[in-house]
Design a protein around this motif. Structure first.
Motif, PDB file in Angstrom:
ATOM      1  N   VAL A 434      67.169 -28.331  17.785  1.00  0.00           N
ATOM      2  CA  VAL A 434      68.516 -28.775  18.124  1.00  0.00           C
ATOM      3  C   VAL A 434      68.593 -30.292  18.185  1.00  0.00           C
ATOM      4  CG1 VAL A 434      70.318 -28.723  19.878  1.00  0.00           C
ATOM      5  CG2 VAL A 434      69.062 -26.648  19.338  1.00  0.00           C
ATOM      6  N   THR A 435      67.633 -30.885  18.839  1.00  0.00           N
ATOM      7  CA  THR A 435      67.650 -32.346  18.966  1.00  0.00           C
ATOM      8  C   THR A 435      67.573 -33.005  17.597  1.00  0.00           C
ATOM      9  OG1 THR A 435      66.589 -32.200  21.133  1.00  0.00           O
ATOM     10  CG2 THR A 435      66.492 -34.325  20.010  1.00  0.00           C
ATOM     11  N   ASN A 436      66.728 -32.485  16.721  1.00  0.00           N
ATOM     12  CA  ASN A 436      66.605 -33.065  15.385  1.00  0.00           C
ATOM     13  C   ASN A 436      67.903 -32.917  14.585  1.00  0.00           C
ATOM     14  OD1 ASN A 436      63.969 -34.027  15.605  1.00  0.00           O
ATOM     15  ND2 ASN A 436      63.099 -32.041  15.070  1.00  0.00           N
ATOM     16  N   ILE A 437      68.569 -31.774  14.722  1.00  0.00           N
ATOM     17  CA  ILE A 437      69.839 -31.595  14.006  1.00  0.00           C
ATOM     18  C   ILE A 437      70.886 -32.573  14.535  1.00  0.00           C
ATOM     19  CG2 ILE A 437      71.740 -30.000  13.540  1.00  0.00           C
ATOM     20  CD1 ILE A 437      69.693 -27.718  13.735  1.00  0.00           C
ATOM     21  N   LEU A 438      71.026 -32.657  15.836  1.00  0.00           N
ATOM     22  CA  LEU A 438      72.058 -33.503  16.429  1.00  0.00           C
ATOM     23  C   LEU A 438      71.788 -34.980  16.210  1.00  0.00           C
ATOM     24  CD1 LEU A 438      72.746 -31.615  19.785  1.00  0.00           C
ATOM     25  CD2 LEU A 438      73.938 -31.405  17.595  1.00  0.00           C
ATOM     26  N   GLN A 439      70.528 -35.329  16.008  1.00  0.00           N
ATOM     27  CA  GLN A 439      70.194 -36.717  15.686  1.00  0.00           C
ATOM     28  C   GLN A 439      70.215 -36.984  14.186  1.00  0.00           C
ATOM     29  OE1 GLN A 439      66.435 -37.666  17.477  1.00  0.00           O
ATOM     30  NE2 GLN A 439      67.299 -37.908  19.536  1.00  0.00           N
ATOM     31  N   GLY A 440      70.372 -35.916  13.370  1.00  0.00           N
ATOM     32  CA  GLY A 440      70.375 -36.094  11.917  1.00  0.00           C
ATOM     33  C   GLY A 440      69.002 -36.435  11.378  1.00  0.00           C
ATOM     34  N   ARG A 441      67.944 -35.770  11.879  1.00  0.00           N
ATOM     35  CA  ARG A 441      66.575 -36.045  11.463  1.00  0.00           C
ATOM     36  C   ARG A 441      65.975 -34.808  10.804  1.00  0.00           C
ATOM     37  NH1 ARG A 441      62.731 -38.660  15.787  1.00  0.00           N
ATOM     38  NH2 ARG A 441      61.614 -39.098  13.839  1.00  0.00           N
ATOM     39  N   PRO A 442      66.267 -34.563   9.522  1.00  0.00           N
ATOM     40  CA  PRO A 442      65.667 -33.417   8.832  1.00  0.00           C
ATOM     41  C   PRO A 442      64.181 -33.635   8.597  1.00  0.00           C
ATOM     42  CG  PRO A 442      66.927 -34.748   7.289  1.00  0.00           C
ATOM     43  CD  PRO A 442      67.178 -35.327   8.652  1.00  0.00           C
ATOM     44  N   SER A 443      63.435 -32.524   8.545  1.00  0.00           N
ATOM     45  CA  SER A 443      62.003 -32.607   8.255  1.00  0.00           C
ATOM     46  C   SER A 443      61.743 -32.797   6.770  1.00  0.00           C
ATOM     47  CB  SER A 443      61.297 -31.337   8.737  1.00  0.00           C
ATOM     48  OG  SER A 443      61.334 -31.245  10.137  1.00  0.00           O
ATOM     49  N   SER A 444      62.620 -32.256   5.931  1.00  0.00           N
ATOM     50  CA  SER A 444      62.404 -32.392   4.492  1.00  0.00           C
ATOM     51  C   SER A 444      63.722 -32.270   3.746  1.00  0.00           C
ATOM     52  CB  SER A 444      61.423 -31.327   3.982  1.00  0.00           C
ATOM     53  OG  SER A 444      61.946 -30.024   4.178  1.00  0.00           O
ATOM     54  N   TYR A 445      63.701 -32.735   2.513  1.00  0.00           N
ATOM     55  CA  TYR A 445      64.856 -32.645   1.619  1.00  0.00           C
ATOM     56  C   TYR A 445      64.352 -32.254   0.239  1.00  0.00           C
ATOM     57  CZ  TYR A 445      68.969 -34.019  -1.144  1.00  0.00           C
ATOM     58  OH  TYR A 445      70.040 -34.033  -2.008  1.00  0.00           O
ATOM     59  N   SER A 446      65.010 -31.269  -0.357  1.00  0.00           N
ATOM     60  CA  SER A 446      64.662 -30.840  -1.711  1.00  0.00           C
ATOM     61  C   SER A 446      65.901 -30.904  -2.578  1.00  0.00           C
ATOM     62  CB  SER A 446      64.114 -29.412  -1.698  1.00  0.00           C
ATOM     63  OG  SER A 446      62.947 -29.319  -0.914  1.00  0.00           O
ATOM     64  N   ILE A 447      65.709 -31.316  -3.824  1.00  0.00           N
ATOM     65  CA  ILE A 447      66.821 -31.342  -4.770  1.00  0.00           C
ATOM     66  C   ILE A 447      66.256 -31.274  -6.188  1.00  0.00           C
ATOM     67  CG2 ILE A 447      66.909 -33.865  -4.959  1.00  0.00           C
ATOM     68  CD1 ILE A 447      70.005 -33.548  -5.145  1.00  0.00           C
ATOM     69  N   ALA A 448      66.991 -30.596  -7.046  1.00  0.00           N
ATOM     70  CA  ALA A 448      66.646 -30.548  -8.467  1.00  0.00           C
ATOM     71  C   ALA A 448      67.665 -31.367  -9.244  1.00  0.00           C
ATOM     72  CB  ALA A 448      66.623 -29.101  -8.965  1.00  0.00           C
ATOM     73  N   LEU A 449      67.170 -32.194 -10.163  1.00  0.00           N
ATOM     74  CA  LEU A 449      68.021 -33.063 -10.968  1.00  0.00           C
ATOM     75  C   LEU A 449      67.757 -32.784 -12.442  1.00  0.00           C
ATOM     76  CD1 LEU A 449      67.281 -36.352  -8.999  1.00  0.00           C
ATOM     77  CD2 LEU A 449      69.285 -34.873  -8.718  1.00  0.00           C
ATOM     78  N   GLY A 450      68.842 -32.641 -13.211  1.00  0.00           N
ATOM     79  CA  GLY A 450      68.679 -32.437 -14.639  1.00  0.00           C
ATOM     80  C   GLY A 450      69.447 -31.235 -15.140  1.00  0.00           C
ATOM     81  N   ASN A 451      69.378 -31.013 -16.447  1.00  0.00           N
ATOM     82  CA  ASN A 451      70.119 -29.953 -17.121  1.00  0.00           C
ATOM     83  C   ASN A 451      69.340 -28.646 -17.049  1.00  0.00           C
ATOM     84  OD1 ASN A 451      71.723 -28.393 -18.798  1.00  0.00           O
ATOM     85  ND2 ASN A 451      70.829 -29.225 -20.682  1.00  0.00           N
ATOM     86  N   ALA A 452      69.964 -27.615 -16.446  1.00  0.00           N
ATOM     87  CA  ALA A 452      69.308 -26.311 -16.309  1.00  0.00           C
ATOM     88  C   ALA A 452      69.972 -25.248 -17.173  1.00  0.00           C
ATOM     89  CB  ALA A 452      69.312 -25.875 -14.850  1.00  0.00           C
ATOM     90  N   HIS A 453      70.759 -25.644 -18.175  1.00  0.00           N
ATOM     91  CA  HIS A 453      71.357 -24.672 -19.089  1.00  0.00           C
ATOM     92  C   HIS A 453      70.312 -24.274 -20.131  1.00  0.00           C
ATOM     93  CE1 HIS A 453      73.784 -22.886 -22.257  1.00  0.00           C
ATOM     94  NE2 HIS A 453      74.775 -22.768 -21.376  1.00  0.00           N
ATOM     95  N   ARG A 454      70.094 -22.976 -20.301  1.00  0.00           N
ATOM     96  CA  ARG A 454      69.097 -22.487 -21.240  1.00  0.00           C
ATOM     97  C   ARG A 454      69.602 -21.228 -21.939  1.00  0.00           C
ATOM     98  NH1 ARG A 454      67.633 -26.687 -19.749  1.00  0.00           N
ATOM     99  NH2 ARG A 454      65.550 -27.370 -19.053  1.00  0.00           N
ATOM    100  N   GLY A 455      68.939 -20.945 -23.066  1.00  0.00           N
ATOM    101  CA  GLY A 455      69.186 -19.705 -23.791  1.00  0.00           C
ATOM    102  C   GLY A 455      67.856 -19.067 -24.149  1.00  0.00           C
ATOM    103  N   PHE A 456      67.551 -17.935 -23.530  1.00  0.00           N
ATOM    104  CA  PHE A 456      66.275 -17.257 -23.748  1.00  0.00           C
ATOM    105  C   PHE A 456      66.472 -16.015 -24.613  1.00  0.00           C
ATOM    106  CE2 PHE A 456      65.730 -19.446 -19.645  1.00  0.00           C
ATOM    107  CZ  PHE A 456      64.591 -20.185 -19.923  1.00  0.00           C
ATOM    108  N   ARG A 457      65.463 -15.732 -25.440  1.00  0.00           N
ATOM    109  CA  ARG A 457      65.503 -14.584 -26.341  1.00  0.00           C
ATOM    110  C   ARG A 457      64.165 -13.860 -26.301  1.00  0.00           C
ATOM    111  NH1 ARG A 457      69.747 -16.675 -25.965  1.00  0.00           N
ATOM    112  NH2 ARG A 457      71.211 -17.343 -27.584  1.00  0.00           N
ATOM    113  N   ASN A 458      64.212 -12.537 -26.350  1.00  0.00           N
ATOM    114  CA  ASN A 458      62.984 -11.776 -26.540  1.00  0.00           C
ATOM    115  C   ASN A 458      63.308 -10.352 -26.988  1.00  0.00           C
ATOM    116  OD1 ASN A 458      63.815 -10.687 -23.971  1.00  0.00           O
ATOM    117  ND2 ASN A 458      61.703 -10.051 -23.636  1.00  0.00           N
ATOM    118  N   TRP A 459      62.279  -9.637 -27.423  1.00  0.00           N
ATOM    119  CA  TRP A 459      62.386  -8.247 -27.856  1.00  0.00           C
ATOM    120  C   TRP A 459      61.622  -7.356 -26.888  1.00  0.00           C
ATOM    121  CZ3 TRP A 459      65.221  -6.053 -31.726  1.00  0.00           C
ATOM    122  CH2 TRP A 459      65.742  -6.892 -32.714  1.00  0.00           C
TER     123      TRP A 459
END
Length: 912
Positions: A434-459
């Motif tokens: 609670v104290t960390n949230i109210l102080q705005g102190r996250p333990s970690s941050y994750s983010i993905a950057l870039g193009n994730a559009h794909r087209g996959f094919r298989n049989w």
């Protein structure tokens, strides 16, 4: 809809001839000379999935009133519920109660099946014959076998049809256990029609359409900040404003169930669900030996999801187009071929609701996380082109079956993996959550950057051959072999490399036997088969998140206002440390060895006893392990901020490796008793004792998203030893009783008495099951709680072993049954806690459904059917698992139910 008696599919398919298709129907049956052991069961016992001929001529009772319509929303045998992840569906015939909508499901992949397994458990299923043209992976748990792709000719003649309307209203609903206040307005209308008529010469057209409209409010318990936790503690005005945005993501209501948890709030939120189905089938008889069947089906669902707190659920649109054609040709009275082709497209669009604040906010389950989950948004389109052929040939005492199926799969679209960003707040820096949230102190941050559009094919392919051999009047043997090669997928634009090669050695033999033990000894059966699963699209498509096209950053102790530290995303070096989704180059489809034995005997007139055993061993189940974890390094302080400095390969962050790293074990003994139409009474009762174990992931695991996090061990050392435990769907004891009773027709009584009291059918189903297991965890990876290796999978040490194995099944006693004092956090240099995985159980199932139906015939085939049904008739709660993170205030507190309160549904059907 009437249920007619029929032998299992593949043997006799008609009891009365249809002149126009008589010869084709007889040729397609081709098996009327087989061991005449069919019990006449079409629905009812769960032991008949893909069953061969059964032991007795006595009919097994239907699981529902024979002349009553299936309950609206009843999806027994409806594969689309799992394929399309449809909400608002209840399999009441199997004893299922309504799901508490507060238990969120992400409507992608096979998440509905996984949710059902954890909430309802599985059903021990003895498959009496493994047919070569079907796949049975997971069938021992009650999953439906894959159906042949070919369409069957219609058996209808003349003009027939029906219309129905089903209604459920909150006026007749009971409050759920935790609900505060009255039941909020809600209604569910389900209506539809089907129509069948001849068209031109040799042609017959069938149309069907239905709509379901769910409107109302979802009630649920959520964990929100207490009144004294609603004020930001940050001194920086900008940080303070961001923290206020987080707090504003929760309802502006005080917790009103402080009797169970100081953060528990029972509240309501509106939801709208629209389900639409329309389809048509054209049968065209060209000659005595040729018939063409065309079918098109459209299924659509739109969900404006409820939001008990900010961004809880994504809004979802799902559409499926399914078109196929089958040509059936009889070459001779003993030989029939079928050739089919089809196209299916499933589109899934999941987007954040407007109440979402943007990034995901994780609070270590102290409060609800603000979402939706990190894999949203998703915009996916899957195209399947399928071609199939089959041959059935009778020679002497043998029925030969051979065939093939070819499937070309195309998957296009955008998917996410923390593209919106994710802040994780934990007990860290010497302070509580609670104290960390109210102080705005996250333990970690994750983010993905870039193009994730794909087209996959298989049989994907399958080739099969089988032989049903009637050795003599008492013995039938069947053998079969399937070959199921799967090509490695490729990305059409060359943006993603999929390292594993063709999985081309998937040979799947199967054997079976049925033997009559004299006139009164019953029938003995045995069956064995190898069955292959799949490498799911979502499994290998994780490779789309690898650099250089996508860079996934994981930063410890970030600045909440500027978590990237002022780095322009366009300037980020694609080769800088990032998360690597690593698929091993020898990845293959998981498979199972299934085997079962059963004995069946008529114990007295119209009563059949069945005893059986079913088991499976499932190697190479998919799992995801986390490598490159932070380790103790001399001279570097073991704290959250130094995690990346202590990784063995500092060129990378997590290495999330997908591999065939789990193994499943399953054994079950089952006893069933069926009584068919004894003085108007029918019964189908079963009890099974079972045990399911795996090494961290089960047969439904995709090794992606939440599945990947569930299966990770506490450390990178001895993963199998750390993760071996009960499967998430394990239930030692289970019983299912289904009974019907038909009141006398009272034909000799006056008309009003006969119509009012006579001819009613009563149906009830009782389901009793043990609860499924759960794991107690630390809830933090930080110093003093976990091993500080950057992976939040740490567990605790057991200080009081007497608590192990307890059932935590009621909110009034949960904290006493699971005291915090029984556990201790691991030390600064410990690798892992000593408590095992899935060592406790949550509440079991005690559910009773009830239905009442009446049929009024008028004028030939015309009829009116009325059905009233109650789900969870006694309003019995099924409590969810308690808070399982020892570092949180809500540890051991039960704050939710998995099922909804009692409901009533009324259905009116008119047939002609």
């Amino acid at each position: 809809m009437r249920r007619r008696r029929a032998c299992p599919e593949g043997f006799l398919i008609n009891e009365t001839g249809r002149r126009r298709v008589r010869r084709l129907a007889e040729l397609l049956a081709l098996g009327s000379w087989l061991l005449p052991l069919c019990p006449g069961q079409e629905t009812g016992s769960t032991d008949t999935a893909g069953a061969s001929a059964a032991a007795s001529e006595a009919a097994v009772p239907a699981a529902a009133p024979a002349d009553a319509p299936a309950a609206a929303g009843n999806t027994s045998g409806n594969v689309s519920r799992e394929e399309l992840n449809l909400l608002g569906q209840v399999d009441s015939d199997a004893g299922e109660s309504r799901r508490n909508e507060n238990v969120s499901i992400n409507l992608i992949d096979n998440n509905v099946l996984k949710e059902l397994n954890i909430r309802m458990g599985t059903t021990a299923t003895i498959v009496e014959e493994f047919k070569p043209d079907r796949g049975y992976f997971g069938a021992e748990f009650g999953s439906a076998p894959s159906a042949p792709f070919h369409l069957s000719p219609t058996s209808a003649s003349g003009v027939h049809g029906s219309v129905y309307w089903s209604h459920d209203n909150s006026l007749l609903r009971a409050r759920s256990f935790f609900q505060v206040g009255e039941v909020q307005p809600a209604r569910d209308n389900d209506y539809g029609l089907d129509f069948s008529a001849p068209t031109w010469r040799g042609g017959h057209l069938t149309l069907d359409a239905s709509q379901q409209r769910l409107r109302g409010n979802v009630n649920g318990n959520i964990l929100v900040p207490a009144v004294y936790e609603r004020t930001p503690l940050a001194t920086d005005p900008a940080v303070r404003a961001f923290v206020q945005r987080i707090l504003d993501g929760y309802p502006n209501e005080e917790p009103n169930r402080t009797d169970i948890d100081p953060h528990a709030l029972n509240t309501n939120a509106p939801q709208i669900i629209n389900n639409d189905n329309i389809g048509g089938t054209l049968d065209q008889q060209f000659s005595e030996n040729d018939q063409l069947v065309l079918r098109y089906q459209l299924t659509s669902q739109r969900v404006d999801a409820f939001q008990l707190y900010g961004g809880q659920n994504p809004d979802t649109t799902t559409k499926s187009h399914d078109a196929r054609a089958s040509w059936i040709h009889s070459w001779s009275p003993s030989t029939v071929t079928e050739f089919s082709g089809g196209f299916k497209r499933i589109g899934s669009l999941l987007v954040s609701d407007e109440t979402s604040i943007g990034p995901v906010i994780l609070t270590s389950n102290l409060w609800e996380y603000l979402g939706p989950s990190s894999d949203i948004p998703i915009d996916r389109a899957q195209n399947e082109f399928r071609y199939a052929g089959a041959l059935r040939h009778t020679r002497g005492r043998h029925l030969y079956t051979a065939g093939f199926e070819l499937l070309r799969r195309q998957v296009n679209g955008v998917e996410s993996n923390s593209h919106r960003g994710l802040f994780s707040f934990r007990a860290d820096f010497g302070q509580d959550n609670v104290t960390n949230i109210l102080q705005g102190r996250p333990s970690s941050y994750s983010i993905a950057l870039g193009n994730a559009h794909r087209g996959f094919r298989n049989w994907e392919m399958q080739y099969y051959f089988g032989d049903d051999w009637k050795v003599n009047s008492d013995l039938t043997l069947n053998v079969g072999l399937r070959f199921q090669p799967v090509t490695a997928p490729d990305e059409v634009n060359g943006l993603t490399n999929i390292p594993y090669r063709c999985d081309c050695n998937n040979w799947a033999p199967r054997f079976g036997a049925a033997y009559r033990l004299g006139r009164s000894g019953g029938v003995l059966r045995a069956a064995y088969g190898t069955h292959f699963g799949s490498i799911y699209t979502v499994t290998y498509s994780q490779a789309r998140f690898n650099s250089p096209q996508v860079v996934r950053l994981s930063l410890p102790q970030p600045d909440i206002l500027n978590p990237l530290g002022g780095i322009d995303p366009d300037d980020i070096d694609p080769n800088q440390p990032s998360v690597l989704f690593d698929l091993v180059d020898d990845l293959v489809a998981p498979y199972s060895h299934q085997y079962n034995f059963s004995w069946e005997r008529e114990v007295f007139a119209k009563a059949t006893l069945r005893l059986g055993y079913v088991g499976s061993r499932s190697p190479k189940l998919l799992t995801l392990w986390y490598f490159n974890r932070a380790r103790p390094v001399e001279g570097i302080e073991r704290i959250t901020r130094t995690i990346n400095q202590r990784r063995p390969d500092q060129r990378l962050l997590d290495i999330r490796r997908t591999l065939n790293g789990s193994f499943g074990y399953y054994d079950a003994a089952k006893v069933s008793l069926s009584v068919a139409q004894w003085r108007g009474f029918s019964l189908d009762a079963s009890y099974w004792f079972s045990k399911a174990i795996d090494l961290g992931s089960g047969y439904t695991n995709t090794a992606a998203g939440r599945d990947g996090r569930r299966a990770r061990p506490q450390s990178g050392v001895d993963a199998h030893g750390d993760m071996k435990g009960l499967s998430s769907f394990d239930q030692p004891h289970a019983a299912l009783w289904r009974a019907t009773y038909g009141t006398p027709s009272l034909a000799k009584q006056p008309g009003w008495i006969k119509n009012l009291l006579g001819g009613w059918e009563l149906f009830t189903v009782v389901l009793l099951k043990s609860g499924t297991p759960f794991t107690v965890r630390s809830g933090s990876d930080a110093p003093g709680f976990g091993n500080v290796d950057g992976s939040g999978s740490d567990r605790v040490n057991v200080l009081d072993p007497s608590v192990l194995g307890r059932v935590i099944d009621h909110p009034d006693t949960s904290r006493q049954m699971l005291p915090t004092s029984a556990f201790g956090f691991i030390g600064p240099q410990d690798v892992r806690g000593n408590i095992g995985r899935n060592t406790f159980r949550k509440d079991g199932i005690r559910n009773i459904n009830f239905a009442l139906a009446r049929r009024w015939p008028f004028g030939g085939d015309n009829e009116v059917i009325l059905r009233a049904e109650s789900i969870n008739f006694f309003n019995t709660p099924q409590f969810a698992e308690p808070g399982r993170n020892v570092s949180n205030d809500n540890f051991a507190a039960i704050t939710n139910t998995l099922n909804d309160g009692r409901t009533f549904r009324f259905t009116l059907r008119i047939g002609f």
